[in-house]
Design a protein around this motif. Structure first.
Motif, PDB file in Angstrom:
ATOM      1  N   ALA A 482     104.282  14.442 -54.708  1.00 48.82           N
ATOM      2  CA  ALA A 482     103.626  13.560 -55.677  1.00 48.82           C
ATOM      3  C   ALA A 482     102.209  13.998 -56.033  1.00 48.82           C
ATOM      4  O   ALA A 482     101.713  13.641 -57.107  1.00 48.82           O
ATOM      5  CB  ALA A 482     103.603  12.131 -55.136  1.00 48.82           C
ATOM      6  N   ASP A 483     101.540  14.768 -55.183  1.00 46.03           N
ATOM      7  CA  ASP A 483     100.128  15.081 -55.395  1.00 46.03           C
ATOM      8  C   ASP A 483      99.950  16.399 -56.135  1.00 46.03           C
ATOM      9  O   ASP A 483     100.807  17.295 -56.100  1.00 46.03           O
ATOM     10  CB  ASP A 483      99.407  15.144 -54.045  1.00 46.03           C
ATOM     11  N   ASP A 484      98.798  16.508 -56.803  1.00 52.19           N
ATOM     12  CA  ASP A 484      98.474  17.739 -57.511  1.00 52.19           C
ATOM     13  C   ASP A 484      98.402  18.928 -56.559  1.00 52.19           C
ATOM     14  O   ASP A 484      98.754  20.048 -56.930  1.00 52.19           O
ATOM     15  CB  ASP A 484      97.132  17.594 -58.236  1.00 52.19           C
ATOM     16  N   LEU A 485      97.910  18.687 -55.349  1.00 52.12           N
ATOM     17  CA  LEU A 485      97.762  19.751 -54.363  1.00 52.12           C
ATOM     18  C   LEU A 485      98.083  19.196 -52.984  1.00 52.12           C
ATOM     19  O   LEU A 485      97.689  18.073 -52.663  1.00 52.12           O
ATOM     20  CB  LEU A 485      96.332  20.305 -54.388  1.00 52.12           C
ATOM     21  N   VAL A 486      98.791  19.983 -52.186  1.00 50.08           N
ATOM     22  CA  VAL A 486      98.996  19.673 -50.776  1.00 50.08           C
ATOM     23  C   VAL A 486      98.310  20.760 -49.951  1.00 50.08           C
ATOM     24  O   VAL A 486      98.504  21.959 -50.199  1.00 50.08           O
ATOM     25  CB  VAL A 486     100.486  19.578 -50.414  1.00 50.08           C
TER      26      VAL A 486
END
Length: 647
Positions: A482-486
């Motif tokens: 779901a996040d732009d960056l992990v």
């Protein structure tokens, strides 16, 4: 003239009391009141009165850490009466000589303790469990004296014979009437601790990591001796490791992170230490602040969670209150201030007349077992000599002020040349605002914690770059898409151990992000796992790089970065890609140091780095982090094509 002190001295042991001389104080504070026990730190009763809490090591269970649970109570003295007694008056009133006690020696003999040190170095540090660990042993004695004469005479002896203490104290807290089991015993202790754990006042949090020990010769400390200590690599690295660990705590406690002040030299009667002061701003309740910072790495190790596990494996008995803290909460306007010293250099008087004086040594990759044995003796010696349990020895003809010696200030200042300017300069009160038009502004970042709170420092730096970063423990992550960056963070352990649930989770999450074509950054342990999936061999290093600052090639640019790794991915020819392995199909670009250990990997939407860019040792850390984040997100870099040193 001093009725409360007189009542304490005349007591039969039924009166709870505390005698305190705090750092720089010219008075002795006398406290009495009501005793209550709390289960959790959050249960400490802050209802308008001052409270002195005696916090045992077992409270680490509040953070889910492994402990040998001895049932030692979190005992609170709710202060109803207090008075201040000028130090000369207190010395005149207190018993002039320490009560008689029979020394029994250390519970763990020297050779046995040296064996424990070897096992910790080989089986824990040498297998990637962490950077440093503190293992306790205890000097034992017996006395027939009653509690009040014993504690008050010890308190006076420590006031007279010890110097440089943060707090000198005696505390006696009988059990509440309803207490049962281990909690039914009185809590009685006296000590002279050099170390502040945490203070809170007017929204400013301060911590005081102390590490590195110069054992004074019998003839007294010398300029030559202290300079040799200040230039010792092991002692330097030991201090930087605990600063890193406490900066993790400051980053969790203070929205704007923490600032490093120092270093300083703390001179005591029989030994000297090096120390830093860390400070930042927080609005946290002081009880929650204590929970977030349990316990100091100077008395446990790092990373904190696994240090507690290692302690439970190697210590032969529960810790009781050793490495816990005293915590004085005082009304301060609409809130409470906090002053919490660490419980070290302390004697405990148990039921039946047993006396114990615990001490521990910080074990690192450079440790020599015999030297660590000597360090535990040195750390206990100030208390033991004051109590008359070992010979006090003749005082040197002159007392040398080590801080005034030529070269000492310069040697201390030189240590900061290794530190990242980012952590030395003042931090903002809150997350930074990204530069106007920055493509990083507002990007969501999930930082996955694999049981090493370096992730809190990483998240702080990502916020400084303008991103919206949050930290989630590895076993609480529900969605990595779901996040732009992990950012997959560091942690202890063997990156090749697929049976370890943490390692299996790293593998699964790497595959998920890569298969979905979503940006991913992997750090240290996670970098090693990624490298293994990419086909690079991963193996133990010839010597662990725990708390080491190296300048090495990171994707074409020399970068000074702090390293905390026992394993390394090695530069090698990668075999043909496995059709079922999305990582192997990426054809990642590697960089390596002179020993062939991979420092970083880079590919479309993916990057990894072995070093800890967030460490206080990483002078180029923030710049490298910015470059790697911009690479995986596919946005223009403000520092490319060449990186410049931050600060």
């Amino acid at each position: 003239m001093h009725p409360l002190l007189d009542r304490v001295l005349a007591s039969d042991g039924s009166l709870p009391f505390a005698l305190l001389r705090r750092h720089g104080g010219t008075d002795v504070e006398v406290l009495t009141g009501d005793v209550v026990d709390a289960d959790l730190l959050g249960d400490i009763p802050l209802d308008g009165a001052p409270v002195l809490a005696v916090v045992p090591y077992r409270q680490a269970r509040e953070r889910g850490f492994t402990v040998q649970d001895d049932g030692a109570p979190l005992r609170c003295l709710v202060v109803r009466e207090r008075e201040r007694v000028p130090l000369p008056d207190a010395l005149a009133a207190l018993p002039p000589e320490p009560v008689a006690a029979e020394p029994r020696g250390f519970d763990i003999p020297d050779d046995e303790y040296a064996g424990i040190v070897r096992r910790v170095i080989d089986d824990e540090i040498g297998q990637g469990a962490g950077a440093n660990f503190v293992v306790m042993r205890s000097f034992e004695a017996r006395t027939e004296a009653a509690r009040v004469p014993a504690l008050t005479s010890w308190f006076r002896a420590l006031l007279v014979h010890e110097v440089g203490s943060y707090w000198t104290f005696a505390v006696h807290a009988p059990a509440p009437a309803q207490a049962t089991g281990p909690a039914a015993a009185a809590v009685s202790l006296a000590g002279a601790t050099p170390e502040r754990h945490l203070t809170l006042h007017d929204g400013v949090a301060r911590m005081n990591p102390i590490s590195g020990t110069y054992r004074h010769p019998a003839t007294g400390p010398t300029r030559e001796g202290v300079l040799e200590f200040l230039h010792d690599t092991k002692e330097n690295e030991e201090l930087f490791m605990v600063v890193d660990e406490e900066m993790k705590m400051m980053s969790a406690l203070c929205p704007g992170g923490g600032r490093i002040l120092g270093p300083y030299l703390k001179q005591m009667a029989r030994l000297s230490h090096t120390e830093y002061l860390l400070e930042g701003r927080t609005s946290a309740d002081p009880r929650e602040a204590l929970r977030l910072t349990m316990f100091a790495p100077t008395v446990t190790g790092s990373p904190m969670e696994n240090a507690c596990t290692v302690i439970a494996r190697h210590e032969t008995r529960p810790r009781g209150y050793y490495s816990g803290f005293l915590a004085l909460f005082e009304p301060d306007g609409t809130s409470y201030s906090l002053d919490a010293p660490i419980l070290i250099r302390t004697a405990y008087l148990h039921d039946g007349g047993r006396v114990s004086v615990p001490a521990g040594a910080t074990l690192v990759r450079h440790s020599v077992p015999e030297h660590e044995v000597a360090e535990t003796r040195a750390k206990a010696s100030g208390v033991l000599a004051s109590l008359g349990l070992i010979p006090r020895g003749a005082a040197p003809d002159t007392v040398v002020d080590l801080n005034a010696q030529d070269g000492v200030a310069e040697a201390l200042t030189a240590r900061n040349r290794q530190l990242a300017e980012f952590w030395v300069r003042p931090q903002d009160d809150g997350p930074a605002v990204a530069e106007p038009g920055s493509p990083l502004a507002g990007r969501s970042v999930l930082v996955v914690d694999h049981e090493d709170q370096f992730t809190t420092m990483l998240a702080h730096q990502l916020r400084h770059l303008g991103m919206d970063a949050r930290v989630v423990r590895w076993d609480a992550v529900t969605d990595v898409l779901a996040d732009d960056l992990v950012v997959l963070g560091p942690g202890p352990g063997d990156p090749r151990d697929g049976a370890d649930p943490r390692i299996a989770a790293v593998v699964r999450r790497i595959h998920e992000r890569v298969a979905a074509g979503l940006p991913l950054l992997a750090v240290c342990l996670s970098h090693q796992v990624l490298a293994g999936l990419a086909g690079f061999p991963v193996r133990p290093l010839p010597a662990p790089r725990q708390g080491v600052r190296l300048e090495a090639d990171v994707l074409g640019t020399p970068a000074a970065v702090g390293y905390y790794n026992t394993f390394g991915a090695m530069l090698a020819t990668v075999v043909a890609a496995d059709a079922d392995n999305p990582v192997a199909r990426l054809a990642l670009e590697p960089s390596a140091d002179a020993d062939g250990v991979l420092t970083a990997l880079r590919g479309p939407g993916v990057a990894s780095v072995q070093g800890h860019l967030e460490s206080v040792l990483s002078a180029d850390g923030l710049t490298v982090l910015d470059t790697l984040v911009r690479h995986v997100l596919g946005v223009a870099g403000r520092t490319e094509p060449g990186m410049v040193r931050a600060g």
